[in-house]
Design a protein around this motif. Sequence first.
Motif, mmCIF file in Angstrom:
data_model
loop_
_atom_site.group_PDB
_atom_site.id
_atom_site.type_symbol
_atom_site.label_atom_id
_atom_site.label_comp_id
_atom_site.label_asym_id
_atom_site.label_seq_id
_atom_site.Cartn_x
_atom_site.Cartn_y
_atom_site.Cartn_z
ATOM 1 N N UNK A 19 -1.703 57.786 87.771
ATOM 2 C CA UNK A 19 -1.082 58.766 88.679
ATOM 3 C C UNK A 19 -0.022 59.533 87.884
ATOM 4 N N UNK A 20 -0.022 60.849 88.032
ATOM 5 C CA UNK A 20 1.013 61.681 87.433
ATOM 6 C C UNK A 20 1.948 62.101 88.564
ATOM 7 N N UNK A 21 3.241 61.879 88.415
ATOM 8 C CA UNK A 21 4.076 62.242 89.551
ATOM 9 C C UNK A 21 5.567 62.175 89.294
ATOM 10 N N UNK A 22 6.276 62.261 90.407
ATOM 11 C CA UNK A 22 7.730 62.375 90.370
ATOM 12 C C UNK A 22 8.266 61.797 91.674
ATOM 13 N N UNK A 55 -3.218 66.034 86.313
ATOM 14 C CA UNK A 55 -4.318 65.469 87.106
ATOM 15 C C UNK A 55 -5.582 66.307 86.891
ATOM 16 N N UNK A 56 -5.402 67.607 86.798
ATOM 17 C CA UNK A 56 -6.514 68.532 86.571
ATOM 18 C C UNK A 56 -7.133 68.312 85.178
ATOM 19 N N UNK A 57 -6.283 68.214 84.161
ATOM 20 C CA UNK A 57 -6.789 67.985 82.792
ATOM 21 C C UNK A 57 -7.500 66.645 82.675
ATOM 22 N N UNK A 68 -2.241 63.189 91.576
ATOM 23 C CA UNK A 68 -0.832 63.494 91.345
ATOM 24 C C UNK A 68 -0.043 63.205 92.614
ATOM 25 N N UNK A 69 1.247 63.037 92.414
ATOM 26 C CA UNK A 69 2.112 62.590 93.509
ATOM 27 C C UNK A 69 3.450 63.310 93.432
ATOM 28 N N UNK A 70 3.923 63.813 94.574
ATOM 29 C CA UNK A 70 5.230 64.471 94.597
ATOM 30 C C UNK A 70 5.898 64.202 95.937
ATOM 31 N N UNK A 71 7.192 64.337 95.936
ATOM 32 C CA UNK A 71 7.925 64.082 97.170
ATOM 33 C C UNK A 71 7.796 65.280 98.129
ATOM 34 N N UNK A 93 -9.267 66.922 92.432
ATOM 35 C CA UNK A 93 -8.011 66.177 92.350
ATOM 36 C C UNK A 93 -7.592 65.755 93.754
ATOM 37 N N UNK A 94 -6.861 64.658 93.824
ATOM 38 C CA UNK A 94 -6.237 64.260 95.084
ATOM 39 C C UNK A 94 -4.734 64.351 94.874
ATOM 40 N N UNK A 95 -4.087 65.190 95.680
ATOM 41 C CA UNK A 95 -2.634 65.372 95.588
ATOM 42 C C UNK A 95 -2.001 64.605 96.734
ATOM 43 N N UNK A 96 -1.070 63.715 96.394
ATOM 44 C CA UNK A 96 -0.367 62.937 97.410
ATOM 45 C C UNK A 96 1.037 63.516 97.536
#
Lengths: 559, 164
Positions: A19-22, A55-57, A68-71, A93-96
Amino acid sequence: MRGAKILLESLKKEGVDTIFGYPGGVLLSLFDEIYNEKEIKFYLVRHEQGASHMADGYARSTGKVGVCLATSGPGATNLVTGIATAYMDSIPIVALTGQVATSHIGNDAFQEVDITGITRPIVKHNYLVRNSKDIPQIVKNAFHIASTGRPGPVLIDLPKDILAGEVESFVYPETPNLLGYKPKYEPNKMQIKKAVELIEKAKKPIVYIGGGVIASSAYEELLKFIEKIEAPVTTTLLGIGVVPYNHPLYLGMLGMHGTKYANYAIQESDLIIAIGARFDDRVTGDVKTFAPHADIIHIDIDPTSISKIIRVDIPIVGDAKNVLKDLLSEIKEKRHPEWIERIMQWKKQHPLTFSCAGEGLKPQMIVEKISELAGPDAIISTEVGQNQMWTAQFYKFTKPRKFLSSGGLGTMGYGFPAAIGAQVANPDKLVIDIAGDGSIQMNIQELATAVKYNLPVKVAILNNGWLGMVRQWQELFFGKRYSYTDISGSVDFVKIAEAYGAAGFKVEKEQNVEKVLKEAFNIKKPVLIDFHICGEENVWPMVPAGGSLHNMLEETELA
Amino acid sequence: MEKKKTISVMVENHPGVLARIAGLFSSRNFNIESLAVGETEDPATSRMTIVATGDELVLEQIIKQLNKLIDTLKVIDMSKEDYVERELALIKINTEDKNLTHLMHIIHIFKGKVLDTATDSLIVEITGNDDRINSFTQLVQTFGIKEMVRTGIVALTRSKKQKE
């Protein structure tokens, strides 16, 4: 079990390992679970946009779904560009996203935005989770939607109380519950028959392929097909890599900055077989004068792509691989010696070239050098603009999923984080972002991510001190009035690289290009190379926007 | 050439479905003439009746795009079916210093219902297809229409007749 834990368990059931995120306020309970998570590796980025492109790459280079994950609020809106990029290029991609507690939704609470509303036109589907126990089914549905049919991004918005809420037990559903979603994989036999008849009659056929061939992994079938019917093949930006550059039937890219011979072939053809491509305006130029003599067979898994821009003669809805298999089994061998001879003449008369005049390094030469030294397994991403077009034209791709570029949306700042995502997914491969000095600065903060996780991505900046593609248009169509495109001297890239703990090189002389590239490829950490290229180099040939494909501008014509 | 099409869309009755449909029309630059939404015999399903205009390529694209939405269960192009359609309009007509007999006569011909009367106006209910409502409004124009509201068209396909 808390909703956050249910979410992670569900993701694992879908095979998510990255997971790529913040983090952020509403995600605290989720990050509390991620803290103890062993099977999913989390990559902390420096800006959420970076996470979405990573996430795309990851997805483009592997074919798997990127996550990917973001607040909530600004975290979520920062993902938007990456989601739109994935949507335009049909990338799974699945964006959370985190969301304020359900009781606060609609109150303009702190860090609240209606992210499902904001992303509605740029996702394949999205969900706002309203009950913790719905998480498994929604995750199941999201991954199914993202990765099947015409792939695309799916967003799941997770309110704070849903992540914190307790659920008695975790049961992961075996199937999605999507009553109305049934992508059509098998083509209609009648349409296949009609297509075969048309192909057998054609004297000047051409195959025009796009990203759909990659999404469907139809590489082998495609090569067999073009060889069996002896049809030349041209590609969109996103189809690059499907056909090896040195295949005798390969014409390279078509359209605005395509090869002259691809565009001429399209214009003179009597049959276009479009596969997994969508007749984008950068491909067709003026629709009215596009391929005036050709019948069109259009193969696509998404019916909305067919007859959207150009009315086609034979639509075939289905998965490219299945359609090609069916066509192969029905069709007889064909030969078109005169047509092929004519194309060979064009190839000889109008090769892609570049002149070596002027100060500074030639960007095309640098791309060719990288291509020569990086090897066939290297993964190349680009930013957007001249760097992207020179790479598309001069890099010698021999395999699919090695060229990552934002085609539809044209997102500057895409290439570097996409390269990081690809490096995470392909730790043993050489990953290179071919960038411009403008676009690299749009997500340069991700140098920190690359250094922190020891991801040895290389960035080759083709630094001309301009926002080069816009400058090119100003030169050609706006009387050289260079309005706000001069960005010369904006930063010392070597110092930037060093400040982040990466390696940096500056190259100004041609004799150093190869030496520095070789050295950079051997360094086991991120490297940024600042190539000082000649300032006013343009991308040639070119079909002016809205022009006809047979009227291509060339450098010599303007001199 | 511009044409008009009545399209029936069965969708899963989820929150946000209406926004997805409406958003599709605005983001794809499609023209929508009317949209009527309501629950069906199955509370998990809603039916939207959409009247859209455009050339043939656009109308075909509208149907495909509606089909593409994940929440869509079924799209019926009514122009390819045998169907009935109705719309309901409420019209507040000015009656001050006017020949009421003449007005009542028109309302009667159109099988309208008077729902409310006041000293200076009437509210009339008219049902019918688009043309019928348009002709009624034209006829009562001389009295003066104070306010009007229309539901938009709703439509259902006819059942197959037995023993054709």
